[in-house]
Design a protein around this motif. Sequence first.
Motif, PDB file in Angstrom:
ATOM      1  N   UNK A 153       0.155  14.416  61.546  1.00 45.16           N
ATOM      2  CA  UNK A 153      -0.208  13.073  61.993  1.00 45.16           C
ATOM      3  C   UNK A 153       0.924  12.096  61.713  1.00 45.16           C
ATOM      4  N   UNK A 154       0.968  11.003  62.450  1.00 44.56           N
ATOM      5  CA  UNK A 154       1.915   9.934  62.112  1.00 44.56           C
ATOM      6  C   UNK A 154       1.585   9.391  60.723  1.00 44.56           C
ATOM      7  N   UNK A 211      -3.359   9.421  49.517  1.00 39.42           N
ATOM      8  CA  UNK A 211      -3.284   9.420  50.985  1.00 39.42           C
ATOM      9  C   UNK A 211      -4.682   9.373  51.587  1.00 39.42           C
ATOM     10  N   UNK A 212      -4.764   8.680  52.711  1.00 33.90           N
ATOM     11  CA  UNK A 212      -6.034   8.404  53.373  1.00 33.90           C
ATOM     12  C   UNK A 212      -5.874   8.602  54.873  1.00 33.90           C
ATOM     13  N   UNK A 257      -2.065   8.927  58.934  1.00 33.54           N
ATOM     14  CA  UNK A 257      -2.136   9.139  57.505  1.00 33.54           C
ATOM     15  C   UNK A 257      -1.538   7.923  56.812  1.00 33.54           C
ATOM     16  N   UNK A 258      -2.304   7.314  55.932  1.00 31.64           N
ATOM     17  CA  UNK A 258      -1.831   6.178  55.153  1.00 31.64           C
ATOM     18  C   UNK A 258      -1.500   6.673  53.753  1.00 31.64           C
ATOM     19  N   UNK A 259      -0.272   6.439  53.339  1.00 34.22           N
ATOM     20  CA  UNK A 259       0.149   6.807  51.981  1.00 34.22           C
ATOM     21  C   UNK A 259       0.232   5.539  51.138  1.00 34.22           C
ATOM     22  N   UNK A 260      -0.192   5.666  49.874  1.00 28.05           N
ATOM     23  CA  UNK A 260      -0.159   4.545  48.944  1.00 28.05           C
ATOM     24  C   UNK A 260       0.689   4.915  47.730  1.00 28.05           C
ATOM     25  N   UNK A 261       1.152   3.928  47.009  1.00 26.45           N
ATOM     26  CA  UNK A 261       1.965   4.197  45.825  1.00 26.45           C
ATOM     27  C   UNK A 261       1.112   4.369  44.577  1.00 26.45           C
TER      28      UNK A 261
END
Length: 110
Positions: free
Chosen positions: A92-93, A48-49, A61-65
Amino acid sequence: MCGLCGVRQLCDEYWSRVELTNALETTGTETDWFDFEGTVTKQNGARSWLLAAMIDDASFLLRTSSETVPFKVGDHLRLLNLHREEDPEASLPIGTLTHVSEVFKVIRSD
């Protein structure tokens, strides 16, 4: 129709109108997919970033696999087809990169 354009990642006019706050609002009639342009501000976890939007300076929040990603802190990105997620524990969204998402690093020539 801009949201369906196959080359919208290249179009500055399209990105000048994309606002994160509008893209992440859940209204029940909105799509669960959105595009985003902004800067990676910090890594939040292994997958997550945190990112800051270019237009309205909102954060999400950007989630990655995967723990292996094609970007790093400080990179300016254009992300296509992020999936909107909801997590009651997150302040956060959230947007998630999926198999249909695309990541483009923006390199400005000044």
